[in-house]
Structures are given as structure tokens and as C-alpha cells.
Design a protein around this motif. Sequence first.
Motif, mmCIF file in Angstrom:
data_model
loop_
_atom_site.group_PDB
_atom_site.id
_atom_site.type_symbol
_atom_site.label_atom_id
_atom_site.label_comp_id
_atom_site.label_asym_id
_atom_site.label_seq_id
_atom_site.Cartn_x
_atom_site.Cartn_y
_atom_site.Cartn_z
ATOM 1 N N PHE A 71 0.758 -1.154 -0.051
ATOM 2 C CA PHE A 71 0.095 -0.113 0.014
ATOM 3 C C PHE A 71 0.986 1.150 0.249
ATOM 4 N N LYS A 72 0.640 2.194 -0.929
ATOM 5 C CA LYS A 72 1.413 3.467 -1.046
ATOM 6 C C LYS A 72 0.713 4.535 -0.273
ATOM 7 N N ILE A 73 -0.702 4.871 -0.755
ATOM 8 C CA ILE A 73 -1.397 5.956 -0.354
ATOM 9 C C ILE A 73 -2.915 5.435 -0.046
ATOM 10 N N PRO A 74 -3.583 5.845 0.875
ATOM 11 C CA PRO A 74 -5.119 5.451 1.067
ATOM 12 C C PRO A 74 -5.738 5.967 -0.054
ATOM 13 N N LEU A 75 -6.736 5.177 -0.382
ATOM 14 C CA LEU A 75 -7.922 5.782 -1.236
ATOM 15 C C LEU A 75 -9.236 5.903 -0.352
ATOM 16 N N THR A 76 -10.076 6.712 -1.153
ATOM 17 C CA THR A 76 -11.147 7.101 -0.544
ATOM 18 C C THR A 76 -12.218 7.404 -1.634
ATOM 19 N N TYR A 77 -13.854 7.247 -1.367
ATOM 20 C CA TYR A 77 -14.597 7.391 -2.082
ATOM 21 C C TYR A 77 -14.831 9.173 -2.315
ATOM 22 N N PRO A 78 -15.014 9.604 -3.238
ATOM 23 C CA PRO A 78 -15.339 9.080 -4.581
ATOM 24 C C PRO A 78 -13.678 9.044 -5.424
ATOM 25 N N ASP A 79 -13.777 8.154 -6.175
ATOM 26 C CA ASP A 79 -12.317 8.012 -7.013
ATOM 27 C C ASP A 79 -12.718 6.911 -7.868
ATOM 28 N N THR A 80 -11.848 6.721 -8.794
ATOM 29 C CA THR A 80 -11.695 5.726 -9.520
ATOM 30 C C THR A 80 -10.242 5.367 -9.858
ATOM 31 N N VAL A 81 -10.009 3.993 -9.928
ATOM 32 C CA VAL A 81 -8.700 3.646 -9.901
ATOM 33 C C VAL A 81 -8.474 2.777 -11.395
ATOM 34 N N SER A 82 -7.281 3.097 -12.020
ATOM 35 C CA SER A 82 -6.920 2.188 -13.258
ATOM 36 C C SER A 82 -6.041 1.099 -12.760
ATOM 37 N N VAL A 83 -6.128 -0.276 -13.020
ATOM 38 C CA VAL A 83 -5.574 -1.249 -12.495
ATOM 39 C C VAL A 83 -4.539 -1.902 -13.859
ATOM 40 N N GLY A 84 -3.351 -2.066 -13.544
ATOM 41 C CA GLY A 84 -2.433 -2.680 -14.656
ATOM 42 C C GLY A 84 -2.089 -4.034 -14.191
ATOM 43 N N ALA A 85 -2.135 -4.836 -15.053
ATOM 44 C CA ALA A 85 -1.615 -6.210 -14.887
ATOM 45 C C ALA A 85 -0.659 -6.781 -16.061
ATOM 46 N N LYS A 86 0.573 -7.614 -15.556
ATOM 47 C CA LYS A 86 1.466 -7.899 -16.535
ATOM 48 C C LYS A 86 2.022 -9.239 -15.812
ATOM 49 N N VAL A 87 2.689 -9.972 -16.696
ATOM 50 C CA VAL A 87 3.555 -10.912 -16.346
ATOM 51 C C VAL A 87 4.790 -10.784 -16.536
ATOM 52 N N ASP A 88 5.587 -11.022 -15.328
ATOM 53 C CA ASP A 88 6.857 -10.787 -15.130
ATOM 54 C C ASP A 88 7.849 -12.087 -15.279
ATOM 55 N N ALA A 89 7.249 -13.248 -15.056
ATOM 56 C CA ALA A 89 8.260 -14.349 -15.204
ATOM 57 C C ALA A 89 7.276 -15.537 -15.541
ATOM 58 N N ILE A 90 7.596 -16.428 -16.212
ATOM 59 C CA ILE A 90 6.898 -17.618 -16.398
ATOM 60 C C ILE A 90 7.847 -18.878 -16.283
ATOM 61 N N GLU A 91 7.435 -19.974 -15.542
ATOM 62 C CA GLU A 91 8.149 -20.908 -14.966
ATOM 63 C C GLU A 91 7.535 -22.163 -15.468
ATOM 64 N N GLN A 92 8.082 -23.381 -15.205
ATOM 65 C CA GLN A 92 7.387 -24.556 -15.811
ATOM 66 C C GLN A 92 5.897 -24.689 -15.435
#
Length: 142
Positions: A69-90
Amino acid sequence: MKDLLSIYPVVIDIPISWGDMDAFQHVNNTVYFKFFESARIAYFEKLHVMDVMSTTGVGPILAATKCRFKIPLTYPDTVSVGAKVDAIEQERFIMTYAVISHRHKKIAATGEGEIVTFNYQRNQKAPVPDEVRHRILDLEKT
């Protein structure tokens, strides 16, 4: 904000609900894991993981997750959430997330998920299907 999410091939927007807040008047910590889950599912949808799962019986299962956690969020707000794969194993891959507040225009949290590929018919871990591995690599190039 786009530059904060430029390394994430999948980004979704989620409005913060009043009910996401807790008695301390900020978004409860459990909600961030829902944000991660929504981004993870959007990522899987881009990969068409359910199609592969229906033919092979092998699909993803979350083995571990964490949040910083970096900063607290409160209503009202909108968040953008990014996802990525950093490593693939077996038999697993590591997905990372970033939650960006539209109101604050900065990172509110970062996270990580360890996703194991699981054969649901045999009830055991399985190698990442080649088709899924290639789709991840192609998506991460974009």
C-alpha cells in the motif's frame, strides 16, 4: 497517468464504491485484492484461458498474493489497475499489478500474484500449456 501504466498490457478502470471504505474512512485492504482479481481475470480473458481450459482441463489457480500500500484511497475516486506477467516458469507464472488513483494521479498500491497452472481433472499442478505461454509472450510484447 498513462505513463504510470505504460508497461502493463492490460489496464482496467474500476470506480470506488462507498461500501469499499471501512471504519477508518479509507478503502479497506481486502478491496485491493478484488482490484487485482479483476485485472487478473481481464488478463486471462485477453489470453482466452477458458478456451484452453475447456480443451485441456488445465487452468490457472492463485497460489499466493501480496500487496504494498502506498497511499490511502477514498470515495469518490476511480482507479486504473494494470496487470502484467513478469516471469513464466514450468508450472507457474508471476503477475504484477499497479493500482493508480485518478484523483491523486499516483500509484496507490502495487501487488503480485503467483499463479499456478492446475489440472482440474487430475487435481494436481500441471505445466503451463504451450498455447498459454505463447499467448502471454505475445501479449507482453505489445
